[in-house]
Design an enzyme around this catalytic site. Structure first.
Site, PDB file in Angstrom:
ATOM      1  NE  ARG A  66      -2.807   0.413   3.415  1.00  0.00           N
ATOM      2  CZ  ARG A  66      -2.076   0.667   4.520  1.00  0.00           C
ATOM      3  NH1 ARG A  66      -1.401   1.794   4.634  1.00  0.00           N
ATOM      4  NH2 ARG A  66      -2.032  -0.195   5.517  1.00  0.00           N
ATOM      5  CE1 TYR A 118     -18.070  10.482 -14.877  1.00  0.00           C
ATOM      6  CE2 TYR A 118     -16.882  10.718 -12.809  1.00  0.00           C
ATOM      7  CZ  TYR A 118     -17.644   9.965 -13.682  1.00  0.00           C
ATOM      8  OH  TYR A 118     -17.983   8.688 -13.335  1.00  0.00           O
ATOM      9  CG  ASP A 189     -10.611  15.515 -14.930  1.00  0.00           C
ATOM     10  OD1 ASP A 189      -9.964  14.902 -15.803  1.00  0.00           O
ATOM     11  OD2 ASP A 189     -11.552  14.994 -14.291  1.00  0.00           O
ATOM     12  CE  LYS A 214     -13.558   6.972 -18.186  1.00  0.00           C
ATOM     13  NZ  LYS A 214     -13.426   7.530 -16.877  1.00  0.00           N
TER      14      LYS A 214
HETATM   15  C1  LIG Z   1     -13.402  13.666 -16.901  1.00  0.00           C
HETATM   16  C2  LIG Z   1     -13.473  12.557 -15.887  1.00  0.00           C
HETATM   17  N1  LIG Z   1     -12.878  12.723 -14.705  1.00  0.00           N
HETATM   18  C3  LIG Z   1     -12.921  11.756 -13.743  1.00  0.00           C
HETATM   19  C4  LIG Z   1     -13.589  10.571 -13.968  1.00  0.00           C
HETATM   20  C5  LIG Z   1     -13.647   9.536 -12.867  1.00  0.00           C
HETATM   21  O1  LIG Z   1     -12.760   8.499 -13.170  1.00  0.00           O
HETATM   22  P1  LIG Z   1     -12.969   6.969 -12.710  1.00  0.00           P
HETATM   23  O2  LIG Z   1     -14.156   6.438 -13.461  1.00  0.00           O
HETATM   24  O3  LIG Z   1     -11.673   6.333 -13.091  1.00  0.00           O
HETATM   25  O4  LIG Z   1     -13.219   6.983 -11.250  1.00  0.00           O
HETATM   26  C6  LIG Z   1     -14.217  10.360 -15.182  1.00  0.00           C
HETATM   27  C7  LIG Z   1     -14.954   9.109 -15.443  1.00  0.00           C
HETATM   28  O5  LIG Z   1     -15.649   8.974 -16.425  1.00  0.00           O
HETATM   29  C8  LIG Z   1     -14.156  11.378 -16.181  1.00  0.00           C
HETATM   30  O6  LIG Z   1     -14.761  11.231 -17.369  1.00  0.00           O
END
Ligand SMILES: Cc1ncc(COP(=O)(O)O)c(C=O)c1O
Length: 405
Positions: A66, A118, A189, A214
């Site tokens: 961890r 998101y 992000d 992604k």
């Molecule tokens: C722009 C964006 N940020 C954060 C996330 C969250 O990521 P995770 O699904 O890996 O928790 C997503 C998920 O679709 C996303 O599209």
């Protein structure tokens, strides 16, 4: 004849260097040859614990998985190199990355965020952060009103550019300039573009985050997140929380994501090329109301894309409004043959979804529509198939949507 000395295999240094370009870093950063076997590809280190010769004297650099693990370390080194960062920390998901950063704020802190984040980030900001005393103000036009939203308690500004799913852009430098005058950190992000197309730290951001799930992993088989930054102080705070909260990825996921990352530049270029072809075809269709794609000259913030994105690339994501309301949007997604109807994005395979009914359904309709997420909006993730096939698939699906058999 002397036997070859297998203990002394020449392992050229694999440390990233600013003299190397993106593709070279993607393939080599954080990828040392194994000093014992010479293996070019790292092995997967599944052991959760590591032997010590005396109390407090581990054999190597590791004690307990961890806290740190060889595969996680190598992935973090590679990602830091690609984001031009000093440090990167990996988490068990993009959402866990967001949560850990928000938990680093003291109770009573205030955050300013772009409105169309998101859906899961919006959910965390409105339903979870509040529980530990952190409040969030949302802004639909952050470059314009950030100065007026700053309070004495403001500690963080959260930007998603391009935003999900309307592909709006934020001029990172313009926001960072104001934030830094007030000692406020800026988080970007960068999930939708990946570091190949945009490197937010070079535009003044303090922390860049990704859902590694992604583009970085790119093969729709790993859930993971990462944060990258330059400040030793942030490193101390966030690595403490990474270990203390324990929302860390497993060794196999780190190994897979690191393998995916090695082809990021190839995939991002191809996905951008395909998205440009699809967006151009959609823009010319009489069945489409509007197309959101930062690679198109018609995008209302094209100048920001030219300034902030590598070669002005638009990335692999786009969205469009189809004539005929939500029913038409849903029908379109059923009629595509190459694009799969599914959530998520950034994989080698192309996907479509209806955000109002799927990824963003949790956001109240009036707030959704104020951010441009109408019921007839379709979100498209272009993969790396052949662009001509993707365009043909979209155009046939549009015809079937308006003229059902
Ligand atoms: C722009 C964006 N940020 C954060 C996330 C969250 O990521 P995770 O699904 O890996 O928790 C997503 C998920 O679709 C996303 O599209």
């Amino acid at each position: 004849m002397t036997a070859p000395d297998h203990d002394v295999i020449d392992t050229p240094p694999r440390a990233p260097s600013p003299v190397h370009k993106f593709g070279t870093l993607a393939v080599h950063a954080g990828s040392p040859h194994d000093p014992v076997t010479g293996a070019v590809i790292e092995s997967i280190s599944l052991s959760t614990t590591f032997a010590q010769t005396e109390v407090g004297k581990p054999v190597g650099a590791y004690e307990y998985t961890r806290s740190s693990n060889p595969n996680r370390d190598n992935f973090e080194k590679a990602l830091a190199a690609l984001e031009s960062a000093r440090y990167a920390l990996a988490f068990s998901s993009g959402s866990a990355t967001t949560a850990t950063i928000l938990q680093s704020l003291a109770s009573g802190s205030h955050v300013i965020s772009v409105s169309d984040v998101y859906g899961g980030t919006h959910r965390y900001f409105t339903k979870v952060a509040k529980a530990h005393g952190v409040s969030v103000t949302f802004s639909p036009s952050i470059e314009i009103d950030v100065a007026t939203l700053i309070k004495p308690a403001t500690k963080l500004i959260w930007i998603e550019t391009p935003s999900n799913p309307t592909l709006s852009l934020v001029d990172i430098r313009a926001v960072a300039r104001i934030a830094h005058d007030h000692g406020i950190l800026v988080v970007v992000d960068n999930t939708f573009l990946s570091p190949y197309i945009q490197q937010p730290l070079l535009h003044g951001a303090d922390i860049v985050v990704h859902s590694v799930t992604k583009y970085i992993n790119g093969h729709s088989d790993v859930l993971m997140g990462v944060a990258a930054f330059n400040s030793p102080d942030l490193h101390e705070r966030l690595s403490f929380l990474q270990n203390a909260i324990g929302a860390v990825p497993g060794a196999f996921d780190c190994w897979l994501a690191h393998r995916g990352l090695k082809t990021l530049h190839l995939r991002a270029r191809e996905a951008s090329k395909n998205a440009t072809m699809v967006a151009t075809a959609l823009e010319q269709s009489p069945h489409v109301i509007a197309v959101n794609y930062p690679g198109l000259a018609s995008h209302h913030q094209r100048s920001v894309a030219i300034k902030q994105h590598r070669s002005g690339l638009g990335g692999g994501m786009l969205s469009f409004r189809v004539r005929g309301g939500q029913a038409a949007a849903e029908r379109f997604c059923r009629e595509t043959r190459i694009f799969t109807l599914a959530e998520s994005l950034g994989g080698v395979e192309s996907l479509v979804e209806v955000p109002g009914a799927m990824t963003h359904a949790g956001i109240p309709k009036d707030q959704r529509e104020a951010a441009g997420v109408f019921d007839d909006l379709v979100r498209v993730s272009c993969g790396v198939e052949d662009g001509e096939d993707l365009v043909a698939d979209v155009l046939v699906a549009l015809e079937r949507t308006v003229n059902p058999k």
